[in-house]
Design a protein around this motif. Structure first.
Motif, PDB file in Angstrom:
ATOM      1  N   LYS A 215      -5.574  10.334  -3.825  1.00 14.76           N
ATOM      2  CA  LYS A 215      -5.551  10.186  -2.372  1.00 14.76           C
ATOM      3  C   LYS A 215      -6.452  11.246  -1.735  1.00 14.76           C
ATOM      4  O   LYS A 215      -6.067  12.400  -1.593  1.00 14.76           O
ATOM      5  CB  LYS A 215      -4.125  10.334  -1.844  1.00 14.76           C
TER       6      LYS A 215
ATOM      7  N   HIS B  16      -7.446   3.974   3.883  1.00 17.48           N
ATOM      8  CA  HIS B  16      -8.351   2.910   3.437  1.00 17.48           C
ATOM      9  C   HIS B  16      -9.390   2.537   4.478  1.00 17.48           C
ATOM     10  O   HIS B  16     -10.206   1.643   4.226  1.00 17.48           O
ATOM     11  CB  HIS B  16      -7.539   1.673   3.045  1.00 17.48           C
TER      12      HIS B  16
ATOM     13  N   VAL C 147      -4.257   0.709  -4.045  1.00 18.93           N
ATOM     14  CA  VAL C 147      -3.981   2.082  -4.474  1.00 18.93           C
ATOM     15  C   VAL C 147      -5.277   2.886  -4.530  1.00 18.93           C
ATOM     16  O   VAL C 147      -6.289   2.401  -5.057  1.00 18.93           O
ATOM     17  CB  VAL C 147      -3.321   2.120  -5.872  1.00 18.93           C
ATOM     18  N   GLU C 148      -5.254   4.109  -4.010  1.00 15.13           N
ATOM     19  CA  GLU C 148      -6.299   5.085  -4.285  1.00 15.13           C
ATOM     20  C   GLU C 148      -5.929   5.821  -5.572  1.00 15.13           C
ATOM     21  O   GLU C 148      -4.827   6.380  -5.661  1.00 15.13           O
ATOM     22  CB  GLU C 148      -6.386   6.129  -3.181  1.00 15.13           C
TER      23      GLU C 148
ATOM     24  N   HIS D 149       4.239  -0.308   3.380  1.00 14.14           N
ATOM     25  CA  HIS D 149       3.889   0.980   2.788  1.00 14.14           C
ATOM     26  C   HIS D 149       5.085   1.525   2.020  1.00 14.14           C
ATOM     27  O   HIS D 149       6.178   1.633   2.576  1.00 14.14           O
ATOM     28  CB  HIS D 149       3.438   1.955   3.875  1.00 14.14           C
TER      29      HIS D 149
ATOM     30  N   THR E 204      -3.664   1.555   5.679  1.00 18.99           N
ATOM     31  CA  THR E 204      -3.603   3.013   5.681  1.00 18.99           C
ATOM     32  C   THR E 204      -2.182   3.503   5.968  1.00 18.99           C
ATOM     33  O   THR E 204      -1.580   3.148   6.977  1.00 18.99           O
ATOM     34  CB  THR E 204      -4.587   3.566   6.727  1.00 18.99           C
TER      35      THR E 204
ATOM     36  N   ALA F 285       0.875  -1.176   0.000  1.00 18.25           N
ATOM     37  CA  ALA F 285       0.000   0.000   0.000  1.00 18.25           C
ATOM     38  C   ALA F 285       0.911   1.224   0.000  1.00 18.25           C
ATOM     39  O   ALA F 285       2.132   1.104   0.127  1.00 18.25           O
ATOM     40  CB  ALA F 285      -0.919  -0.013   1.212  1.00 18.25           C
ATOM     41  N   LEU F 286       0.313   2.398  -0.138  1.00 22.05           N
ATOM     42  CA  LEU F 286       1.109   3.613  -0.319  1.00 22.05           C
ATOM     43  C   LEU F 286       1.197   4.441   0.958  1.00 22.05           C
ATOM     44  O   LEU F 286       0.275   4.468   1.772  1.00 22.05           O
ATOM     45  CB  LEU F 286       0.505   4.471  -1.435  1.00 22.05           C
TER      46      LEU F 286
ATOM     47  N   THR G   6       5.114   6.878  -2.969  1.00 21.72           N
ATOM     48  CA  THR G   6       4.258   6.972  -4.157  1.00 21.72           C
ATOM     49  C   THR G   6       5.087   7.429  -5.352  1.00 21.72           C
ATOM     50  O   THR G   6       4.895   8.523  -5.895  1.00 21.72           O
ATOM     51  CB  THR G   6       3.085   7.924  -3.896  1.00 21.72           C
TER      52      THR G   6
ATOM     53  N   ASN H 171       0.908   7.702   3.109  1.00 24.85           N
ATOM     54  CA  ASN H 171      -0.066   8.798   3.131  1.00 24.85           C
ATOM     55  C   ASN H 171      -1.399   8.420   2.480  1.00 24.85           C
ATOM     56  O   ASN H 171      -2.157   9.291   2.045  1.00 24.85           O
ATOM     57  CB  ASN H 171       0.502  10.058   2.449  1.00 24.85           C
ATOM     58  N   SER H 172      -1.679   7.126   2.439  1.00 21.43           N
ATOM     59  CA  SER H 172      -2.957   6.655   1.912  1.00 21.43           C
ATOM     60  C   SER H 172      -3.964   6.517   3.045  1.00 21.43           C
ATOM     61  O   SER H 172      -3.605   6.550   4.224  1.00 21.43           O
ATOM     62  CB  SER H 172      -2.780   5.304   1.215  1.00 21.43           C
TER      63      SER H 172
END
Length: 398
Positions: free
Chosen positions: A195, A142, A191-192, A170, A152, A136-137, A173, A139-140
């Motif tokens: 964001k 979820h 991924v969002e 994490h 998150t 996951a990224l 990006t 500063n995301s």
């Protein structure tokens, strides 16, 4: 101010609600279209829409009628039974997402629940057993349930509840970080497309396309969190449709039913075969009231061409902010009617508070960003009023 035997509503809220929620500044009473009124009768222009939830605004007659009619027949039956609104919504979502005949839908009650289902989907993508990592990224966002919180990329949200679910990493990006991290041990990448909780921050150019290439090569799932970007908000039904790719799964919620709680996981192609009977479920998920509401909302978005309206009004809104010419606005991010104002000074909370006082609801997701997410029905009059109020607010802080 509403007074009761127990005191003001703020006092009652503070005395009765869990302290995970701070006391709001305003208690809302009713709404119509893009407007809401508080319990003291003050009117506000709503440019947050319940954080991108109230796609049709407030008290839209199509949604009110659908809820009234469905409530008079069936509200809940559990997942031991099927209902017509549930099946219709599943078919509608596979159609508008492009998942088609290979697509499948799982219904929950929120975006976090949709992401929890997606985590299970990722765990089922084990390959020969070596795919144990989920990416996951940084500063995301979820969700706040334990699985979605593990995804998150905000350490301050995770730290009080550690240890988190293992296996989640994490990454920065950047395409470079993605290339370095993705290999045959990765089960899924979350991924969002934009964001949202980070302040409506766009991904680097070509990021999603490269993510699709790499996940396909290594047998990982590409799972897109479209909870905030989906349902027409960014100028297409889903943000990924503005890119040349097909994901393995998307999660949706927020605007899908115009304020009635519902979330969904939509799978594409081979990912639709991963779940087996009994591996996941929800008592309330896909109940007839929520799915009837969603069918009404999605039907109205199609009938009134509100996806196109998101493009047209989004362009107007961007132009309006640019015309204000405030040195406090350094950049305008996002797409359609999901817009982030990147500020040159950490005054976002002050802007949001001054706007609220002036009768405009916007959101400060962090110190240097203002988020705009008005209902998809927004028109010329609302944008003109927004411009007038925001001009006064920004000029007052320069």
């Amino acid at each position: 101010m509403i007074q009761t035997q127990g005191g003001t509503w703020q006092r009652r809220f503070g005395d009765s609600m869990m302290r995970s929620l701070s006391t709001p500044k305003v208690m809302l009473d009713r709404g119509e279209g893009c407007q809401v009124w508080d319990v003291d009768g003050k009117r506000y222009l709503d440019f947050l829409a319940g954080i991108a939830v109230n796609a049709l605004g407030h008290a839209h007659p199509v949604l009110v009628q659908a809820l009234t009619e469905q409530a008079s027949k069936l509200i809940h039956v559990s997942n031991y039974f099927a209902t017509a609104p549930q099946v219709e919504l599943a078919e509608r979502l596979t159609r508008i997402s492009g998942a088609g005949e290979r697509g499948r839908v799982y219904f929950g009650n929120s975006g976090a629940e949709a992401n929890e289902a997606a985590v299970k989907l990722a765990r089922l993508n084990r390959g020969d057993g070596s795919r144990t990592r989920i990416l996951a990224l940084q500063n995301s966002f979820h969700g706040r349930t334990m699985g979605s919180l593990a995804l998150t990329g905000k350490p301050a949200l995770r730290e009080p509840f550690e240890p988190m679910m293992p296996g989640v990493e994490h990454i920065d990006t950047t395409i470079e970080a993605l290339e370095a991290a993705l290999d045959d041990t990765v089960a899924a990448l979350f991924v969002e497309p934009i964001k949202g909780e980070a302040g409506v921050v766009d991904l680097p150019d070509g990021y999603l396309e490269r993510a699709r290439e790499l996940t396909t090569r290594h047998g990982a799932l590409l799972i897109l969190d479209e909870i905030q970007t989906g349902i027409g908000r960014t100028g297409s039904w889903f943000a990924f449709q503005q890119h040349d790719l097909v994901p393995d799964a998307i999660t949706v919620a927020k605007g899908i039913a115009g304020g009635v709680p519902i979330g969904a996981l939509i799978t594409f192609g081979d990912a639709s075969d991963l779940f087996e009977a009994g591996q996941h479920g929800s008592t309330f998920g896909g109940n007839p009231l929520a799915t009837a509401a969603a069918n009404a909302v999605l039907g109205e978005i199609e009938a009134s061409q509100l996806v196109l309206n998101a493009i047209v009004r989004g362009d107007q809104l961007r132009a309006a902010v640019e015309a204000i010419g405030s040195p406090l606005v350094g950049e305008i991010r996002g797409a359609g009617l999901l817009i982030g104002l990147g500020l040159t000074q950490p005054v976002a909370a002050r802007i949001a508070a001054d706007a609220l006082e002036a009768g405009l609801i916007v959101n400060a997701p962090n110190d240097s960003s203002i988020r705009l997410a008005p209902p998809l029905i927004v028109g010329d009059d609302e944008i003109a009023e927004f411009t007038q109020i925001m001009t006064t607010v920004l000029k007052g802080l320069e």
